[in-house]
Design an enzyme around this catalytic site. Structure first.
Site: not given
Length: 307
Positions: A76, A188
């Site tokens: 991320s 993610d």
């Protein structure tokens, strides 16, 4: 006749013995000693939105002490900072980018049932700042970690389009539209690997410095939309985060819990927190490097990467 043969035999043996002796006093060539190799150091950068600017502060301190990782892995926000660093940018160039970054550089709102942010601007921003290099062209080996939406498995992007890989790694479910790469949708990486220490070890690291910018879930974290997003990121991956950190050699935890995940204006504070946290851990990092050089592993070739 027997005595004569015996006498000459003795003389011959004596002469051979004298010829075989070292009468010059010269010493034998010493066996060369094996010099311990430098450890392969990896930096594993975790996710946390705008708190990820703290990674820049950590990188600044490491390089100021002569420590430059050979491997960088990121999830991320960690993939966002890590990709640009691994592409060849200096810590001070990273800091300058952070200070100039605006929300409009990354935000592209969309009306989609899968998310409200498209992510194309994020992809384009990363590609522009890595000089449109493919991941395998970076001077520092890099991996961006994402999660396959179809089966929930971890995917490590170590080659290909850098911006696209980072976009996949940053695609928070229900916020970002999932990123499609080769007909596979990704979200993610924090869902499966919040701080990609295991990935760094798989890439051949001897020493892994993990940077944890995640805040633990709080009871008051979901009061509004931004609070809900913060709480979502905090919760993601909590089951695996401790397992990841246990594999790290040194863990750096900047005090960024009070910073918002979308607050780009807090970049300077986050960088300073990263610097301070890294400085506190420098004795442990230097000790880890010194201990490695004394260990048998330093006399062996570097670990072979699994990918």
């Amino acid at each position: 006749m027997i005595l004569k043969i015996t006498r000459w035999s003795c003389i011959a043996l004596l002469g051979a013995g004298l010829l075989g002796c070292d009468t010059t006093g010269s010493k034998k060539t010493p066996i060369p000693t094996i010099k311990p190799r430098e450890p392969v150091i990896a930096l594993a950068l975790g996710g946390g939105g705008a708190k990820g600017f703290a990674h820049i502060g950590v990188i600044k301190v490491l390089e100021s002490h002569g420590i430059k990782p050979k491997i960088v892995t990121g999830t991320s926000a960690g993939s966002f900072v890590g990709s640009i660093y691994a592409s060849g940018k200096t810590p001070y160039q990273l800091q300058q980018l952070a200070m100039q970054l605006k929300e409009s550089d990354l935000r592209d709102l969309t009306f989609n049932r899968q998310g409200i942010v498209l992510g194309q601007k994020l992809q384009d921003y990363v590609n522009a700042n890595v000089g449109n290099k493919q991941i395998q062209q970076f001077p520092i080996r890099f991996a961006a970690v994402a999660t396959r939406l179809d089966n929930g498995k971890k995917t490590e992007f170590i080659r290909g389009n850098a911006g696209q890989a980072v976009r996949a790694s940053c695609s928070i479910p229900n916020v970002f539209v999932p990123t499609t790469i080769a007909n596979v949708k990704y979200v993610d990486g924090g869902l499966v690997s919040p701080i990609p220490v295991g990935t760094a070890k798989s890439m051949g690291a001897d020493i892994v410095i993990a940077v944890d910018i995640s805040a633990r879930p709080t009871k008051t974290g979901a009061g509004n939309m931004l609070g809900l997003l913060d709480q979502t990121i905090n919760i993601m991956g909590q089951q695996s985060i401790n397992q990841e950190l246990q594999q790290a050699t040194v863990v750096i935890q900047p005090k960024v819990g009070n910073l918002g995940v979308l607050d780009l204006s807090s970049s300077q504070n986050a960088i300073l927190e990263g610097e301070q946290a890294a400085q506190r851990k420098m004795p442990a990092i230097e000790a880890a490097i010194a201990n490695f050089k004394k260990s048998p592993a330093a006399l062996r070739p570097a670990p072979r990467a699994r990918f």
